[in-house]
Design a protein around this motif. Structure first.
Motif, mmCIF file in Angstrom:
data_model
loop_
_atom_site.group_PDB
_atom_site.id
_atom_site.type_symbol
_atom_site.label_atom_id
_atom_site.label_comp_id
_atom_site.label_asym_id
_atom_site.label_seq_id
_atom_site.Cartn_x
_atom_site.Cartn_y
_atom_site.Cartn_z
ATOM 1 N N VAL A 1 0.834 -1.207 0.000
ATOM 2 C CA VAL A 1 0.000 0.000 0.000
ATOM 3 C C VAL A 1 0.866 1.253 0.000
ATOM 4 N N GLN A 2 1.850 1.275 0.886
ATOM 5 C CA GLN A 2 2.713 2.461 0.957
ATOM 6 C C GLN A 2 3.478 2.680 -0.337
ATOM 7 N N ARG A 3 3.978 1.606 -0.945
ATOM 8 C CA ARG A 3 4.730 1.731 -2.191
ATOM 9 C C ARG A 3 3.837 2.324 -3.295
ATOM 10 N N ILE A 4 2.604 1.864 -3.380
ATOM 11 C CA ILE A 4 1.695 2.361 -4.412
ATOM 12 C C ILE A 4 1.359 3.828 -4.192
ATOM 13 N N ILE A 5 1.026 4.194 -2.965
ATOM 14 C CA ILE A 5 0.642 5.581 -2.675
ATOM 15 C C ILE A 5 1.827 6.518 -2.877
ATOM 16 N N THR A 6 3.007 6.080 -2.482
ATOM 17 C CA THR A 6 4.203 6.909 -2.679
ATOM 18 C C THR A 6 4.458 7.141 -4.162
ATOM 19 N N ARG A 7 4.265 6.119 -4.985
ATOM 20 C CA ARG A 7 4.465 6.278 -6.431
ATOM 21 C C ARG A 7 3.409 7.194 -7.049
ATOM 22 N N HIS A 8 2.297 7.371 -6.356
ATOM 23 C CA HIS A 8 1.272 8.325 -6.802
ATOM 24 C C HIS A 8 1.542 9.739 -6.288
ATOM 25 N N GLY A 9 2.648 9.919 -5.581
ATOM 26 C CA GLY A 9 2.973 11.232 -5.042
ATOM 27 C C GLY A 9 2.175 11.592 -3.804
ATOM 28 N N GLY A 10 1.552 10.605 -3.185
ATOM 29 C CA GLY A 10 0.760 10.862 -1.985
ATOM 30 C C GLY A 10 1.434 10.343 -0.736
ATOM 31 N N THR B 1 -7.580 3.111 11.902
ATOM 32 C CA THR B 1 -7.995 3.816 10.689
ATOM 33 C C THR B 1 -6.764 4.065 9.838
ATOM 34 N N PHE B 2 -6.835 3.657 8.578
ATOM 35 C CA PHE B 2 -5.738 3.867 7.644
ATOM 36 C C PHE B 2 -6.149 4.937 6.634
ATOM 37 N N TYR B 3 -5.315 5.966 6.531
ATOM 38 C CA TYR B 3 -5.598 7.106 5.658
ATOM 39 C C TYR B 3 -4.599 7.110 4.502
ATOM 40 N N PHE B 4 -5.045 7.628 3.347
ATOM 41 C CA PHE B 4 -4.086 7.910 2.280
ATOM 42 C C PHE B 4 -4.592 9.067 1.446
ATOM 43 N N SER B 5 -3.638 9.828 0.927
ATOM 44 C CA SER B 5 -3.935 10.951 0.024
ATOM 45 C C SER B 5 -3.188 10.719 -1.282
ATOM 46 N N LEU B 6 -3.652 11.366 -2.337
ATOM 47 C CA LEU B 6 -3.013 11.270 -3.640
ATOM 48 C C LEU B 6 -2.601 12.655 -4.096
ATOM 49 N N SER B 7 -1.576 12.723 -4.927
ATOM 50 C CA SER B 7 -1.175 14.024 -5.463
ATOM 51 C C SER B 7 -2.278 14.554 -6.351
ATOM 52 N N SER B 8 -2.397 15.886 -6.405
ATOM 53 C CA SER B 8 -3.466 16.502 -7.198
ATOM 54 C C SER B 8 -3.132 16.422 -8.678
#
Length: 371
Positions: A342-351, A364-371
């Protein structure tokens, strides 16, 4: 060793070259002198210049002609030069000088400080260009190294996938044959041992499969599109329920805003987070899972929440590490790699991805994505 920037001075009069030599003696430069246009062209074959100072009125080849030839040659096409003249000082000739590509035009007599300041400017510019060239070459070398390492990683992944997994599958196959063909001859202890062998072979195979998936994430091209996150989550839940015969939990889902990302990879994110939530809330009488979002600083933050085992926030930094587990395998199965994916994917999305939890009160697990 740092080489001094070279300046080309072209003038058919020795006294003018001497004057330039005197004016520029305080600068950290190497002055190369040429008494004609032909001599100047020869000098460009043997030296790389930061700047050229060109007289205009010269026999044979004047400064304008020399400038035209310099601009046509690949090596000197971008060489900055300054015209210096006591004769061609009218606006028409000054304009012609700029048409030839001059960066400046100085008429005699002139204040030495004017020429010195202009030369300093071009020296600084030349040094910056050399630094950029050096950085570009370093980047090319790094890229070549990275390509080599990626090739090595692909070779290693192939070896792991085929050379290591094949013996594990044979172990599992022979253990199965041993048990099936000798069912009546084996006592309970022997059957238990064979089951342990098979279980561990399968766990090892799953571990290798997860490691391969993690390594491949770094090389997979991300194809971002606008995603209907509600449809994505619906597909995730359908897939999860089809793979689990008795998914015992209550699901609460908000209407989610769209996102920009890779559909396949973000599907994996939600699948891993939902699986994680179901697993760690499975011992609750009424497992609850919530999928929702919040908005902060004009940024959408998605989350997956459960009311399960939770975790001690003291160890939150271990959550996303490979093989890092905060619970015993006897309490909850798993190999400790799902959240790392999960972390690898979100990091590659710039989030970014993070978690909050409390022991026995859920997580609770949160994630954000780059705009």
């Amino acid at each position: 060793m740092n080489l001094l920037p070279k300046i080309l001075a072209v003038d058919d009069k020795p006294e003018n070259l001497l004057a330039l030599r005197v004016i520029l003696k305080g600068l950290e430069i190497e002055l190369i002198e040429a008494a004609s246009g032909n001599d100047a062209l020869k000098a460009t074959l043997h030296h790389n210049f930061a700047l050229a100072l060109l007289d205009i009125q010269m026999p044979g080849m004047d400064g304008f002609e020399l400038a035209g030839i310099l601009r046509e040659e690949e090596k000197t096409a971008n060489l900055p030069f300054i015209f210096i003249s006591a004769v061609y000082t009218d606006n028409q000739n000054i304009f012609k000088g700029y048409e030839k590509g001059a960066f400046s035009f100085i008429t005699k007599p002139f204040q030495p400080e004017i020429l010195i300041n202009k030369i300093k400017f071009f020296i600084d510019k030349h040094q910056q260009e050399l630094s950029l060239i050096g950085l570009y070459r370093d980047l090319q070398n790094k890229n070549r190294e990275l390509e080599f390492l990626n090739h090595e990683l692909e070779s290693f992944s192939y070896s792991v996938s085929h050379d290591l997994r094949a013996p594990l599958r044979r172990i599992n196959a022979y253990a199965t044959i041993l048990k099936e063909n000798n069912q009546d001859k084996l006592d309970d202890e022997a059957n238990k041992i064979i089951s342990v062998i098979r279980d561990n072979a399968l766990k090892m195979d799953n571990l290798i499969e997860s490691l391969l998936k993690l390594s491949q994430l770094g090389r997979k091209e991300i194809r971002k599109v606008e995603i209907d996150m509600n449809k994505l989550v619906a597909r995730v839940m359908d897939e999860f329920k089809s793979e689990n015969s008795n998914p015992h939990f209550n699901l609460h889902k908000q209407v989610l805003p769209a996102a920009n990302g890779d559909v396949e990879l973000l599907t994996q994110v939600f699948l891993n987070l939902v699986s994680n939530a179901v697993k760690y809330s499975g011992k609750k009488e009424k497992p609850d899972i919530e999928i929702g979002f919040t908005a902060s600083d004009n940024q959408v933050i998605y989350y997956v929440k459960d009311n399960g085992a939770g975790f001690d926030m003291t160890y939150k930094n271990k959550l996303f590490g490979v093989f890092q587990r905060l619970h015993s395998t006897t309490d909850f199965e798993g190999i400790g790699i799902g959240l790392a994916i999960v972390q690898r994917i979100i990091t590659r999305h710039g989030g970014r991805v993070w978690a909050e939890g409390e022991v026995n009160k859920g997580a609770t697990f949160y994630f954000s994505l780059s705009s």
